[in-house]
Scaffold this motif. Structure first.
Motif, short mmCIF file in Angstrom:
data_model
loop_
_atom_site.label_atom_id
_atom_site.label_comp_id
_atom_site.label_asym_id
_atom_site.label_seq_id
_atom_site.Cartn_x
_atom_site.Cartn_y
_atom_site.Cartn_z
N LEU A 29 0.83 -1.20 0.00
CA LEU A 29 0.00 0.00 0.00
C LEU A 29 0.87 1.25 0.00
CD1 LEU A 29 -2.86 -0.79 2.54
CD2 LEU A 29 -2.91 -0.94 0.05
N ASP A 31 1.13 5.40 1.09
CA ASP A 31 0.73 6.12 2.31
C ASP A 31 -0.77 6.44 2.28
OD1 ASP A 31 3.30 6.07 3.29
OD2 ASP A 31 3.80 8.10 2.61
N ARG A 34 -2.75 3.46 3.23
CA ARG A 34 -2.72 3.15 4.68
C ARG A 34 -3.66 4.06 5.47
NH1 ARG A 34 2.47 1.68 3.10
NH2 ARG A 34 3.43 3.71 3.40
N ARG A 35 -4.04 5.20 4.90
CA ARG A 35 -5.05 6.07 5.54
C ARG A 35 -6.46 5.65 5.15
NH1 ARG A 35 -1.35 9.84 3.63
NH2 ARG A 35 -2.75 10.42 1.91
N ARG A 61 -1.13 -6.04 -1.25
CA ARG A 61 -1.95 -4.84 -1.05
C ARG A 61 -3.34 -5.16 -0.51
NH1 ARG A 61 -0.84 -5.80 -6.31
NH2 ARG A 61 -2.51 -5.91 -7.85
N GLU A 64 -2.76 -6.19 3.24
CA GLU A 64 -2.51 -4.99 4.05
C GLU A 64 -3.79 -4.18 4.24
OE1 GLU A 64 0.66 -2.77 2.23
OE2 GLU A 64 2.21 -4.11 3.04
N THR A 65 -4.63 -4.10 3.22
CA THR A 65 -5.91 -3.41 3.35
C THR A 65 -6.73 -4.05 4.46
OG1 THR A 65 -5.93 -2.73 1.02
CG2 THR A 65 -8.06 -2.81 2.14
N LEU A 68 -5.37 -3.39 8.04
CA LEU A 68 -5.64 -2.04 8.54
C LEU A 68 -7.13 -1.78 8.75
CD1 LEU A 68 -3.05 -0.16 6.33
CD2 LEU A 68 -2.92 -0.50 8.81
#
Length: 172
Positions: A29, A31, A34-35, A61, A64-65, A68
């Motif tokens: 991802l 930045d 990541r938000r 990706r 990681e999604t 988070l």
């Protein structure tokens, strides 16, 4: 739960990915992604859309999604990392959904475009006009579509669902 119980399918495109010199499957991802991923999780929690099962592509990706997004939900549902979601066609995603056990009422599928957008469009036989307009406008990273289906998962087919929500972190 019977097959008469309505089901809810959430199709989520992974959050914004970076473009380092790595194989596509391993792209992380950015930045911004990541938000955006936690924002998608907060939106789901605020709407009371809490998956019983997550089907997630094995790509970095998408994983990681999910990593988070998950802490924003009140509980972490069982997760299946599916190689079949990466580079899937809409037909392959629908076939995967058809195989979900009917005990799961709400399913979150985290995948990739163009398949996620096309799958939402193909399944939606109708729905909320604002959600349909959002879907017609594109499917940016971290966007999601929520569809309801009557009956069991095996009945998911073109036009069989109703688009109830569309959300994008880019919405005003």
């Amino acid at each position: 739960m019977t097959t008469d119980t309505p089901r809810r399918l959430v199709l989520l495109r992974h959050a914004k990915a970076d473009w380092p010199e790595v194989p596509d499957h391993e792209r992380p991802l950015a930045d911004r992604g990541r938000r955006e991923a936690p924002a998608a999780g907060r939106w789901l929690a605020d709407q009371g859309i809490l998956p019983d099962l997550v089907l997630c592509s094995t790509a970095t990706r998408t994983r990681e999604t999910w990593k988070l997004l998950a802490p924003e939900l009140p509980h972490r549902p069982p997760t299946r990392y599916e190689d079949r979601v990466y580079e899937a066609s809409p037909g392959e995603l629908i076939a995967l959904v058809n195989q979900v056990e009917d005990e799961a009422r709400d399913v979150l599928l985290i995948g990739h475009n163009p398949a996620v957008h096309a799958t939402a469009d193909i399944l939606a036989g109708g729905g909320d006009p604002r959600a349909r307009a959002g879907l017609a406008g594109g499917f940016p990273p971290a966007a999601l579509a929520v569809l309801t289906l009557d009956g069991g998962w095996s009945g998911a087919e073109p036009g069989s669902a109703t688009l109830t929500h569309y959300w994008s972190p880019r919405e005003p």
